[in-house]
Design an enzyme around this catalytic site. Structure first.
Site, mmCIF file in Angstrom:
data_model
loop_
_atom_site.group_PDB
_atom_site.id
_atom_site.type_symbol
_atom_site.label_atom_id
_atom_site.label_comp_id
_atom_site.label_asym_id
_atom_site.label_seq_id
_atom_site.Cartn_x
_atom_site.Cartn_y
_atom_site.Cartn_z
ATOM 1 N N LYS A 186 0.859 -1.189 0.000
ATOM 2 C CA LYS A 186 0.000 0.000 0.000
ATOM 3 C C LYS A 186 0.892 1.235 0.000
ATOM 4 O O LYS A 186 1.442 1.619 1.028
ATOM 5 C CB LYS A 186 -0.919 0.056 1.218
ATOM 6 C CG LYS A 186 -2.009 1.127 1.083
ATOM 7 C CD LYS A 186 -2.430 1.727 2.393
ATOM 8 C CE LYS A 186 -1.540 2.862 2.837
ATOM 9 N NZ LYS A 186 -1.610 4.092 1.972
ATOM 10 N N GLU A 202 -1.153 7.340 -0.332
ATOM 11 C CA GLU A 202 -2.187 7.807 -1.247
ATOM 12 C C GLU A 202 -1.800 9.109 -1.953
ATOM 13 O O GLU A 202 -2.404 9.482 -2.963
ATOM 14 C CB GLU A 202 -3.514 8.010 -0.502
ATOM 15 C CG GLU A 202 -3.482 8.993 0.641
ATOM 16 C CD GLU A 202 -3.160 8.349 1.980
ATOM 17 O OE1 GLU A 202 -3.688 8.822 3.004
ATOM 18 O OE2 GLU A 202 -2.375 7.368 2.004
ATOM 19 N N GLY A 237 6.899 5.383 8.076
ATOM 20 C CA GLY A 237 6.072 6.581 8.126
ATOM 21 C C GLY A 237 6.223 7.292 9.449
ATOM 22 O O GLY A 237 7.232 7.146 10.145
ATOM 23 N N GLY A 238 5.198 8.035 9.832
ATOM 24 C CA GLY A 238 5.247 8.832 11.043
ATOM 25 C C GLY A 238 5.033 8.018 12.303
ATOM 26 O O GLY A 238 4.466 6.917 12.278
ATOM 27 N N GLY A 287 2.667 4.761 13.033
ATOM 28 C CA GLY A 287 3.372 3.528 13.367
ATOM 29 C C GLY A 287 2.850 2.879 14.636
ATOM 30 O O GLY A 287 2.746 1.645 14.722
ATOM 31 N N GLU A 295 9.771 1.702 10.705
ATOM 32 C CA GLU A 295 10.763 2.777 10.595
ATOM 33 C C GLU A 295 9.983 4.077 10.680
ATOM 34 O O GLU A 295 9.214 4.421 9.790
ATOM 35 C CB GLU A 295 11.535 2.682 9.270
ATOM 36 C CG GLU A 295 12.871 3.419 9.315
ATOM 37 C CD GLU A 295 12.820 4.830 8.786
ATOM 38 O OE1 GLU A 295 12.252 5.692 9.490
ATOM 39 O OE2 GLU A 295 13.330 5.066 7.687
ATOM 40 N N CYS A 329 13.634 11.137 6.288
ATOM 41 C CA CYS A 329 13.601 10.646 7.666
ATOM 42 C C CYS A 329 14.938 10.825 8.369
ATOM 43 O O CYS A 329 14.990 10.997 9.587
ATOM 44 C CB CYS A 329 13.175 9.185 7.694
ATOM 45 S SG CYS A 329 14.238 8.078 6.747
ATOM 46 N N GLU A 346 9.755 15.880 14.804
ATOM 47 C CA GLU A 346 10.155 15.796 13.403
ATOM 48 C C GLU A 346 9.288 16.736 12.569
ATOM 49 O O GLU A 346 8.069 16.570 12.488
ATOM 50 C CB GLU A 346 10.017 14.358 12.907
ATOM 51 C CG GLU A 346 10.595 14.127 11.532
ATOM 52 C CD GLU A 346 10.500 12.666 11.111
ATOM 53 O OE1 GLU A 346 11.451 12.182 10.482
ATOM 54 O OE2 GLU A 346 9.491 12.015 11.409
#
Length: 499
Positions: free
Chosen positions: A182, A185, A235-236, A240, A257, A296, A393
């Site tokens: 996936k 989007e 991702g964030g 996560g 990650e 990242c 972040e």
């Protein structure tokens, strides 16, 4: 490829499909905020169908891919790498337009994707078939073998769409798994193209499945699905955590990650020569502003020795103000837009909070005039750990500056973060370089450099940067289960019970 980008971007059981409910999403070019493609907007039903396809392609006795000899698996991965090289210009352009990065960055990404496929092909092809364990008797043959996990759910981010997909897809296939991917989007187009290349390379139908759609429906369903054996998410942090919670109900393997707040530590002795000073400033710019800071491992925290701070920051701000913004395909452009209006607004909010908390703006800090989601490269001086912009972040072109006086203070500042993905130390003292690198609690530490990685070396972080590793031997191990096979060559009664 054009046809696939018109509604039929869900790939299940070897076929391109529309979403079950017919929903679509427009893909927007962040350089001008205009839509340029349409993709299918899948949901939980599409995710279920994709998992069913992957399960059929995997199950013992039916699925061809797990039973494919290792040499043939490796050969297919190498064919995919060759196809990526063939389509480098087209894919690089698509990545540039979809994610907003410069065309050269897009081209480099495709090179790195091809390298990842070759690396895992070489790694799996060179392995021994199993580890023999000495049982202490000739009557027992004992061996430890590695087997594929099964169906893998691969959820990728918007900043490096194809690269992050390759870090998951290549080892998953090398290990003999089937998968459902996936993509974000926001930036799904190159992942759609990659699935087409896998089919062209000869991957059996059903081994690779793709569902374009949002995380709250497609991603959440994949994470909780009982037929998924592993979920790998990049991702964030907040997303996560949701993935880990959803996966916990079925006790599946999880690899996460989740980004970083990465320190770039500059000692004064790295700047004693003109060349050393120029290199350290140049690399600080690269660390913070490549891909508009949407990385990242971005070196968004500059931690510089107090004695050189004023000179260093002044030159850094001067050069940052001259970074050329624009559409990634235009000549001379050095930095593209942020990926969305939401991301730009988020970046603006972080800058505003920093200024309210006492940071000093050296350059940037605002959106330029004109269309697109651009934001000026920003340098914030006189920052400290209590500031939100230093703790969290940003994922935008924002560099904070902190100072130190001693080596111990530098290490303490660099490690004073909940994250631990990457960090760097700049010094002319080899002993200091090794000491500081050894003390930094980050998954990757660069000495007198920033950003390079090797597919042969593990990538991942400490703390809230996630769990598990990608790339290297550990990146392949994530997609495997370990099995011990114990064979008694001379079975006889045990006589434990009298009978």
């Amino acid at each position: 490829m054009a046809r696939q980008h018109e509604r039929r971007t869900i790939h299940v059981d070897g076929e391109w499909r529309e979403a079950v409910r017919g929903a679509t999403r427009e893909i927007v070019d962040p350089a001008d905020a205009q839509p340029f493609a349409v993709v299918a907007e899948g949901d939980e039903k599409d995710a279920d169908l994709a998992v069913e396809s992957a399960r059929r392609a995997f199950d013992a006795g039916r699925g061809p891919w797990p039973r494919t000899p290792v040499a043939e698996r490796a050969a297919l991965l190498r064919r995919v790498a060759d196809l990526l090289v063939r389509d480098r210009e087209q894919l690089g352009l698509l990545e540039s337009r979809d994610a907003g990065k410069t065309l050269e960055e897009g081209r480099v990404d495709i090179d790195c994707v091809a390298d990842a496929f070759r690396h895992f092909a070489d790694l799996v092809a060179a392995e021994a078939p199993g580890r023999v364990v000495d049982a202490g008797t000739p009557d027992v043959h004992s061996v430890v073998v590695q087997e594929p996990v099964g169906v893998c759910a691969l959820i990728t981010p918007w900043n490096y769409p194809l690269l992050q997909a390759s870090w998951k897809i290549a080892p998953a296939l090398a290990a003999g798994n089937t998968f459902v991917v996936k993509p974000s989007e926001i930036t799904p187009l190159t992942t759609v193209a990659l699935i087409g290349l896998l089919a062209e390379a000869g991957l059996p139908a059903g081994a690779a499945n793709l569902v374009t759609g949002p995380g709250h429906s497609v991603g959440a369903r994949l994470a909780e699905h009982p037929d998924v054996g592993l979920v790998s998410f990049t991702g964030g942090l907040d997303s996560g955590v949701k993935v880990a919670r959803a996966a916990a109900a079925t006790v599946k393997k999880v690899a996460l990650e989740l980004g970083g707040k990465n320190p770039n530590v500059v000692f004064a002795d790295a700047c004693t020569t003109d060349e050393g000073f120029d290199t350290a400033v140049d690399q600080a710019l690269n660390a913070a502003f490549i891909h508009s800071g949407q990385v990242c491992s971005a070196g968004s925290r500059l931690i510089v020795e107090e004695s050189v701070r004023d000179r260093f920051v002044a030159e850094l701000a001067r050069r940052a103000a001259r970074i050329r913004l624009g559409r990634g395909t235009d000549e001379g452009v050095e930095c593209g837009p942020l990926v969305s209006e939401q991301q730009r607004a988020r970046t603006e909010a972080y800058v505003a909070s920093a200024l309210a908390e006492g940071a000093v703006l050296r350059t940037g800090g605002k959106r330029p005039e004109g269309p697109g989601y651009f934001f000026e490269p920003t340098v914030l001086d006189h920052c400290h750990r209590e500031m939100k912009v230093v703790r969290e972040e940003v994922f935008g072109p924002v560099l904070t500056v902190e100072t130190f006086r001693t080596e111990d203070e530098a290490v303490a500042l660099a490690n004073d973060t909940e994250y631990g993905l990457a960090g760097a130390v700049w010094t002319a003292d080899a002993g200091r370089a090794r000491r500081v690198a050894g003390l930094l609690r980050h998954g990757t530490v660069w000495i007198n450099d920033f950003h390079p990685y090797l597919p042969q070396a593990e990538w991942g972080g400490f703390g809230r940067s996630g769990v598990g590793r990608e790339l290297g031997p550990s990146g392949l191990a994530e997609y495997r289960e370990t099995k011990h096979v114990y064979q008694n060559l001379a079975p006889r009664p045990v006589r434990w019970f009298a009978g």
